[in-house]
Design a protein around this motif. Structure first.
Motif, mmCIF file in Angstrom:
data_model
loop_
_atom_site.group_PDB
_atom_site.id
_atom_site.type_symbol
_atom_site.label_atom_id
_atom_site.label_comp_id
_atom_site.label_asym_id
_atom_site.label_seq_id
_atom_site.Cartn_x
_atom_site.Cartn_y
_atom_site.Cartn_z
ATOM 1 N N VAL A 28 0.853 -1.198 0.000
ATOM 2 C CA VAL A 28 0.000 0.000 0.000
ATOM 3 C C VAL A 28 0.888 1.247 0.000
ATOM 4 O O VAL A 28 1.970 1.245 0.585
ATOM 5 N N PRO A 29 0.412 2.328 -0.634
ATOM 6 C CA PRO A 29 1.193 3.572 -0.632
ATOM 7 C C PRO A 29 0.968 4.445 0.609
ATOM 8 O O PRO A 29 1.833 5.210 0.996
ATOM 9 N N GLY A 30 -0.218 4.295 1.237
ATOM 10 C CA GLY A 30 -0.619 5.248 2.276
ATOM 11 C C GLY A 30 0.156 5.124 3.577
ATOM 12 O O GLY A 30 0.039 5.991 4.446
ATOM 13 N N LEU A 31 0.948 4.052 3.741
ATOM 14 C CA LEU A 31 1.799 3.955 4.934
ATOM 15 C C LEU A 31 3.147 4.632 4.710
ATOM 16 O O LEU A 31 3.882 4.875 5.665
ATOM 17 N N ARG A 32 3.463 4.936 3.453
ATOM 18 C CA ARG A 32 4.707 5.648 3.091
ATOM 19 C C ARG A 32 5.940 4.895 3.571
ATOM 20 O O ARG A 32 6.708 5.412 4.396
#
Lengths: 409, 409
Positions: free
Chosen positions: A255-259
């Motif tokens: 996922v991208p949203g955890l960076r």
């Protein structure tokens, strides 16, 4: 000293805040405007750079969060080390065949680029880039005074001979490249070109930043070793003498949203990245790194397989729709993985003008000109992302685009 | 072009990677070394800058994560906007009495400082700081070429007259200050000094960055309005003409490991912060901002009360232990909130040398010299944090320190 008003309370200054020269040079990003357009639900958007959210391992992230809070307790929410969560560094190091201390965790590859710019570039330094390239890289490196120079490319990506000629003429400080499923073109460099590129880089003592956000997402064709892997093998496995710095990310696979992303580099570069990151944000969020570490063993391989399959089908749907309609004078890349396809219109046809009509007709894409380091190039090109659009809408969207292009011929 | 070896494969370069001038000037941080010492469980550590983990709202974070994943689904794990999670910006704006668009979410106040340095400072610019000050601020601003100049301070904090004289002599670009429960001294600026400071700033058109990480943690005495609040009131509530930029964080009230903080600033500064943050890391983690937004209404006030009470008791224990032992020639601050107390040894006694003996005897603190912008100052000072140490160990640790100091007299 200035006069004070007689009211006893000084009047507030309303002079504009003086900004830095770096700030004055910054401009609103095209990525940003793209993100806005893609948020309209009525639009068939090929404009996104976002991965497909319906494939995210939501329940796995939920379970991993619980497991991490159980196992680590408050330590999962406490400050942590700048280098990153040790088990995650160890896993990444093992996978790449390098020691854990050569892994720096960063908040997205974007931060990797920013910190690398900070520790590697002096104002005025020349950075060679593919033309077109990821515009976020230009945005990350520009504040450090980077000047960009285009590496000659053809339909197979970077030309090693072109790079050799460029390096013979100009004092290039580093090369930034995305050799696999490139953004924006979707192109992949062949094994022969990779070896030739490393030969050229070694001959000129050129440092390479290899950005590999999409490398795990191959859905057809034969896997290629990364430049980093090839260089590490040439160095007999000793990363300290490797001159390819590798950027990787979980944004396109998990996922991208955890960076969560990482940099592999020689110790001297890692040491400086650590110091730079301390000044920049102390460390990446503790909980997020622990969640990712919980997912890498079992969820990541499953997830990669799942994303590959879905993106492969959507890419095939777009390629089929383009082949079926094949608008006259238009050609496009045939990606073997990743998220993007690159389309070239007949000369003289302007993709930015086309976008205005396309959005009116309910379809969005990114005009290609924004991916070129210098203004004025690529006016007749566009980037199409197939990954977030269902197959029937891909066909419909390509139909709209083909009609608009044919009307303009 | 260089000669190539005849082996067919070019030899790897083992020349050191050339680093930027900024990187060459970076040094390993004292914070970092401190964090290492505090990790040894046998040490009574007054050295930490970390909040007390046993007070973290662990179960509330767990529940909030579940709620956020239920409500937002994959969007909680997707890329999101650079400015930050809209409900969180709205809540912060409401609380401060400014529009949501004047709030920028950042990954820790440290990132706020880094981005403000990037958009406000040109190489060589003078930044006025309290002496001593938070060393992470120096580390954040130094890469942008900041030169630091000390604002005269006394036992009550910044001297407005001293600042006035400084500004009359030197072209200071901005003032960085922590007016409430300062790090490292624990001092708080009085209301009168705050007003006088704003008078001076307005007269000289000086921009102020007000860092307020500890302001919510008052455990005794009377609450003081922030410089930002005072300036906003002077401006009739119009943030666009306020020349105080406010930095706030959830790290000391909720948890630090999610890295959520914010900047309040005029629109022209926010616009540039957004562009700078895009280049630096695209956006702060989506999930983390949503978790925090879930906690601000009910958990945050409870948590602030809880932290205040615990820190107040621990501070009182340290002050009582110091008063009881009162080592000759030593004086210390009496904080009304926050995490730190500042201790001054007799002239000629060196805190760094004392630390070596102290660590041998099982007690750690931070020598004060590391908080001064210029080398050579504050050799006889130290920072003591009381927040992570149980009261009996506070008494024991202070006893060890008092013995060591008395032996050296």
């Amino acid at each position: 000293m200035h006069d004070r008003p007689a009211t006893g309370q000084a009047a507030m200054s309303t002079r504009p805040v003086r900004l830095s020269r770096i700030a004055e040079q910054m401009t609103a990003s095209t990525i940003r405007e793209i993100l806005k357009v893609t948020q309209r639900p009525d639009i068939i958007s090929f404009a996104g750079g976002l991965p497909a959210p319906e494939l995210f391992p939501l329940e796995e992230v939920r379970a991993a969060t619980g497991a991490v809070l159980d196992r680590y307790g408050p330590a999962a929410l406490q400050y942590s080390t700048t280098e990153g969560h040790p088990p995650l560094r160890a896993w990444l190091g093992d996978r790449a065949g390098v020691p854990a201390q050569n892994v720096q965790i960063v908040s997205g590859s974007q931060q990797g680029l920013d910190l690398l710019g900070r520790v590697l570039l002096d104002p005025g330094d020349l950075v060679a880039v593919e033309n077109p390239t990821y515009l976020g890289a230009l945005q990350a490196l520009r504040p450090y005074g980077a000047r960009f120079v285009a590496v000659p490319t053809d339909d197979d990506g970077i030309s090693p001979d072109g790079l050799d000629a460029l390096l013979a003429e100009q004092p290039v400080r580093l090369l930034y490249a995305i050799p696999t499923f490139q953004n924006p073109t979707g192109r992949t460099l062949s094994r022969e070109r990779r070896e030739a590129l490393l030969d050229v880089a070694e001959r000129h003592d050129l440092l390479i930043i290899e950005d590999g956000p999409y490398s795990d997402l191959r859905f057809r064709g034969q896997a290629q070793p990364s430049l980093f892997e090839l260089a590490l093998a040439r160095a007999g496995g000793d990363i300290e003498s490797v001159r390819v710095i590798s950027l990787g990310t979980f944004s396109k696979t998990l996922v991208p949203g955890l960076r969560d992303a990482w940099v592999l580099a020689p110790g001297a570069v890692i040491d400086k990245l650590v110091q730079a990151k301390q000044g920049a944000d102390l460390h990446s969020p503790t909980l997020n790194q622990m969640i990712i570490a919980e997912l890498v063993e079992e969820v990541l391989p499953r997830q990669i397989a799942r994303v590959r399959e879905a993106y492969g089908q959507r890419c095939a749907a777009m390629l089929a729709a383009l082949a079926e309609r094949s608008p006259a004078g238009v050609h496009w890349t045939r990606p073997e993985g990743g998220m993007f396809l690159w389309l070239t219109l007949p000369e003289g046809l302007d993709a930015e003008k086309l976008l205005i009509s396309a959005v009116e007709a309910g379809v969005a894409f990114v005009p290609g000109a924004s991916f070129f380091a210098a203004p004025g190039e690529g006016a007749n090109t566009m980037r199409l992302s197939y990954v977030t659009v269902p197959e029937d809408r891909i066909r419909a969207g390509v139909g709209v685009l083909a009609d608009l292009i044919d009307q303009r011929r």
